[in-house]
Motif scaffolding. Structure first.
Motif, short mmCIF file in Angstrom:
data_model
loop_
_atom_site.label_atom_id
_atom_site.label_comp_id
_atom_site.label_asym_id
_atom_site.label_seq_id
_atom_site.Cartn_x
_atom_site.Cartn_y
_atom_site.Cartn_z
N HIS A 1 0.83 -1.21 0.00
CA HIS A 1 0.00 0.00 0.00
C HIS A 1 0.87 1.26 0.00
CE1 HIS A 1 -4.32 -1.07 0.42
NE2 HIS A 1 -3.79 -2.24 0.66
N LYS A 2 1.91 1.26 0.80
CA LYS A 2 2.79 2.43 0.85
C LYS A 2 3.46 2.65 -0.50
CE LYS A 2 6.71 4.37 3.32
NZ LYS A 2 7.81 4.11 4.22
N TRP A 3 3.89 1.57 -1.12
CA TRP A 3 4.62 1.62 -2.38
C TRP A 3 3.72 2.03 -3.55
CZ3 TRP A 3 5.35 -3.40 -5.44
CH2 TRP A 3 6.14 -3.20 -6.56
N LEU A 4 2.60 1.33 -3.74
CA LEU A 4 1.75 1.56 -4.92
C LEU A 4 0.62 2.56 -4.68
CD1 LEU A 4 1.59 -2.11 -6.23
CD2 LEU A 4 3.03 -0.24 -7.05
N GLY A 5 0.31 2.82 -3.44
CA GLY A 5 -0.75 3.78 -3.14
C GLY A 5 -0.39 5.20 -3.54
N ARG A 6 0.89 5.50 -3.56
CA ARG A 6 1.34 6.85 -3.95
C ARG A 6 0.90 7.19 -5.37
NH1 ARG A 6 7.63 8.78 -4.14
NH2 ARG A 6 7.22 10.92 -4.76
N SER A 7 1.00 6.22 -6.26
CA SER A 7 0.60 6.44 -7.65
C SER A 7 -0.90 6.72 -7.75
CB SER A 7 0.97 5.22 -8.49
OG SER A 7 0.58 5.41 -9.82
N ALA A 8 -1.70 5.94 -7.04
CA ALA A 8 -3.16 6.14 -7.07
C ALA A 8 -3.52 7.51 -6.49
CB ALA A 8 -3.86 5.03 -6.29
#
Length: 154
Positions: free
Chosen positions: A114-121
């Motif tokens: 979540h920390k890694w890919l949530g930034r993009s969203a």
């Protein structure tokens, strides 16, 4: 003059701007890097799209993931199988329909994914929310057409 004050862009000016921006965007995406705890899983771009969808929409079925990823359910099933064997994902039974399987990010990796890919969203939400529905559709359609054009030149 700020970009908001410009009446529009000529085609050549738009191309020049995008030729400058796209490498920066790709470079920034690469700098996000895979978290240490996920490095050993050899995640490919197809896995990132699957994981990003689970981050954005939460646990779901293989069929729903396949529709979102625009691939066959068997393809998603294979990816889910790979990531499940490695412990990145887990499969569970849908409480509303015991015949269906729900795919979720494994609790042990949920925080880092979540920390890694949530930034993009979050970044997409920030730039897309102020647009009208028609503007968002135009942007997404244009981006998709660009990707299709690149693929057709192979």
């Amino acid at each position: 003059m700020s970009t908001e004050e410009r009446p529009g862009l000529g085609v050549d000016e738009g191309i020049r701007t995008l030729l400058l921006l796209m490498p920066r965007v790709v470079g920034r995406a690469k700098k996000l890097g895979v978290p240490r705890e996920l490095e050993s899983f050899s995640l490919a771009p197809r896995h990132l799209s699957l994981l990003a969808n689970l981050v954005f929409d939460g646990p779901t079925t293989v069929t729903d993931l396949a529709a979102r990823l625009e691939v066959a359910p068997t393809t998603v099933s294979l990816m889910v199988g790979e990531l499940s064997k490695q412990g990145v994902l887990e499969r569970g039974t849908d409480p509303d329909d015991r015949r269906r399987t729900i795919v979720a990010i494994a609790p042990a990796h949920e925080k880092s994914v979540h920390k890694w890919l949530g930034r993009s969203a979050r970044a997409w939400r920030t730039v897309l929310e102020p647009l009208t529905a028609q503007q968002r559709k135009l942007f997404v359609d244009t981006f998709r057409a660009y990707e299709d054009q690149l693929a057709s030149d192979d």
